[in-house]
Design a protein around this motif. Sequence first.
Motif, PDB file in Angstrom:
ATOM      1  N   ARG A  80       0.827  -1.215   0.000  1.00 40.09           N
ATOM      2  CA  ARG A  80       0.000   0.000   0.000  1.00 40.09           C
ATOM      3  C   ARG A  80       0.856   1.258   0.000  1.00 40.09           C
ATOM      4  NH1 ARG A  80      -4.727  -1.495   4.489  1.00 40.09           N
ATOM      5  NH2 ARG A  80      -5.927  -2.908   3.139  1.00 40.09           N
ATOM      6  N   ALA A  81       1.995   1.209   0.696  1.00 36.39           N
ATOM      7  CA  ALA A  81       2.851   2.389   0.797  1.00 36.39           C
ATOM      8  C   ALA A  81       3.435   2.786  -0.555  1.00 36.39           C
ATOM      9  CB  ALA A  81       3.974   2.136   1.797  1.00 36.39           C
ATOM     10  N   GLN A  82       3.435   1.875  -1.519  1.00 33.91           N
ATOM     11  CA  GLN A  82       3.930   2.200  -2.849  1.00 33.91           C
ATOM     12  C   GLN A  82       2.939   3.038  -3.646  1.00 33.91           C
ATOM     13  OE1 GLN A  82       4.992  -1.448  -4.828  1.00 33.91           O
ATOM     14  NE2 GLN A  82       6.645  -1.934  -3.393  1.00 33.91           N
ATOM     15  N   VAL A  83       1.674   2.994  -3.257  1.00 37.22           N
ATOM     16  CA  VAL A  83       0.644   3.683  -4.052  1.00 37.22           C
ATOM     17  C   VAL A  83      -0.138   4.718  -3.254  1.00 37.22           C
ATOM     18  CG1 VAL A  83       0.380   1.805  -5.699  1.00 37.22           C
ATOM     19  CG2 VAL A  83      -0.974   1.782  -3.605  1.00 37.22           C
ATOM     20  N   MET A  84       0.177   4.886  -1.985  1.00 35.56           N
ATOM     21  CA  MET A  84      -0.472   5.913  -1.166  1.00 35.56           C
ATOM     22  C   MET A  84       0.484   6.357  -0.068  1.00 35.56           C
ATOM     23  SD  MET A  84      -3.229   3.454   0.839  1.00 35.56           S
ATOM     24  CE  MET A  84      -3.770   2.651  -0.676  1.00 35.56           C
ATOM     25  N   ASP A  85       0.245   7.522   0.500  1.00 37.11           N
ATOM     26  CA  ASP A  85       1.115   8.075   1.542  1.00 37.11           C
ATOM     27  C   ASP A  85       0.425   7.999   2.900  1.00 37.11           C
ATOM     28  OD1 ASP A  85       3.274   8.809  -0.147  1.00 37.11           O
ATOM     29  OD2 ASP A  85       2.183  10.606  -0.784  1.00 37.11           O
ATOM     30  N   PHE A  86       1.069   7.329   3.850  1.00 39.92           N
ATOM     31  CA  PHE A  86       0.525   7.180   5.196  1.00 39.92           C
ATOM     32  C   PHE A  86       1.075   8.261   6.122  1.00 39.92           C
ATOM     33  CE2 PHE A  86      -0.087   2.988   3.429  1.00 39.92           C
ATOM     34  CZ  PHE A  86      -1.283   2.567   3.984  1.00 39.92           C
ATOM     35  N   THR A  87       0.247   8.689   7.062  1.00 33.65           N
ATOM     36  CA  THR A  87       0.727   9.639   8.066  1.00 33.65           C
ATOM     37  C   THR A  87       1.798   8.980   8.927  1.00 33.65           C
ATOM     38  OG1 THR A  87      -1.068   8.965   9.558  1.00 33.65           O
ATOM     39  CG2 THR A  87      -1.447  10.905   8.173  1.00 33.65           C
ATOM     40  N   ASP A  88       2.673   9.797   9.502  1.00 38.56           N
ATOM     41  CA  ASP A  88       3.747   9.263  10.345  1.00 38.56           C
ATOM     42  C   ASP A  88       3.182   8.644  11.621  1.00 38.56           C
ATOM     43  OD1 ASP A  88       5.671  10.117   8.528  1.00 38.56           O
ATOM     44  OD2 ASP A  88       5.850  12.087   9.486  1.00 38.56           O
ATOM     45  N   ALA A  89       2.189   9.307  12.208  1.00 42.44           N
ATOM     46  CA  ALA A  89       1.592   8.824  13.458  1.00 42.44           C
ATOM     47  C   ALA A  89       0.316   8.048  13.169  1.00 42.44           C
ATOM     48  CB  ALA A  89       1.282  10.001  14.388  1.00 42.44           C
TER      49      ALA A  89
END
Length: 204
Positions: A28-37
């Motif tokens: 998922r991290a390859q196609v969307m940006d997750f918050t740090d927290a």
Amino acid sequence: PATFDQCIEMLKDGDVDIVGGLVNTADRAQVMDFTDAPSGYAGDRLVARGGDKRFPYGEFSAFDGKTVGVMKGAVAEQDLQALCKKHNISVNIVSAKTIDKAFEMLDAKKIDLVVVARSINISGYNEVLSFSQKPFYFAASKESPEIYKQLNYAVGQIEDLNEHFDSDLASKYFDSKTKAADISFTSAEQKYMASHKQISVGYD
């Protein structure tokens, strides 16, 4: 309205800017940006029909060869497969568009068990396993870098100002309102209760 799987696809394609309640995975991290927290913590549970006595709590041998409904797109499917591999059993996975569809199949006896998030209201079913406790996050489309920047800052500020914010929300919206599945017992517990008709309990 969109299904969970459709929300994921719309976020990947940039049709929506933000989706919450997502487990951060490498794919998922390859196609969307997750918050740090993280924005909270959640787990999954394996449930059977109410009154189905085939599944003592946590007895993996009882799950072997059974058919399990899982909501399409949920990380819980991978977690369940890994857990089964660890305990040298196999299950037949059936994907359902929604969790309601999974329960419809369970009620119709088309499947034996359902994987459901702990935050989802259910009653009249037997919880036979709890697993996969992990953090979840907000994620933004990679097509919306400025929105992600603001989102990440906001989530970080909330965490800095109130480190218990996520647990406070869980208590307000889930803990007091979530209907628990019926209690299941391990084989050892069932044996003990069968031979002890009266049990004394002390508490403080």
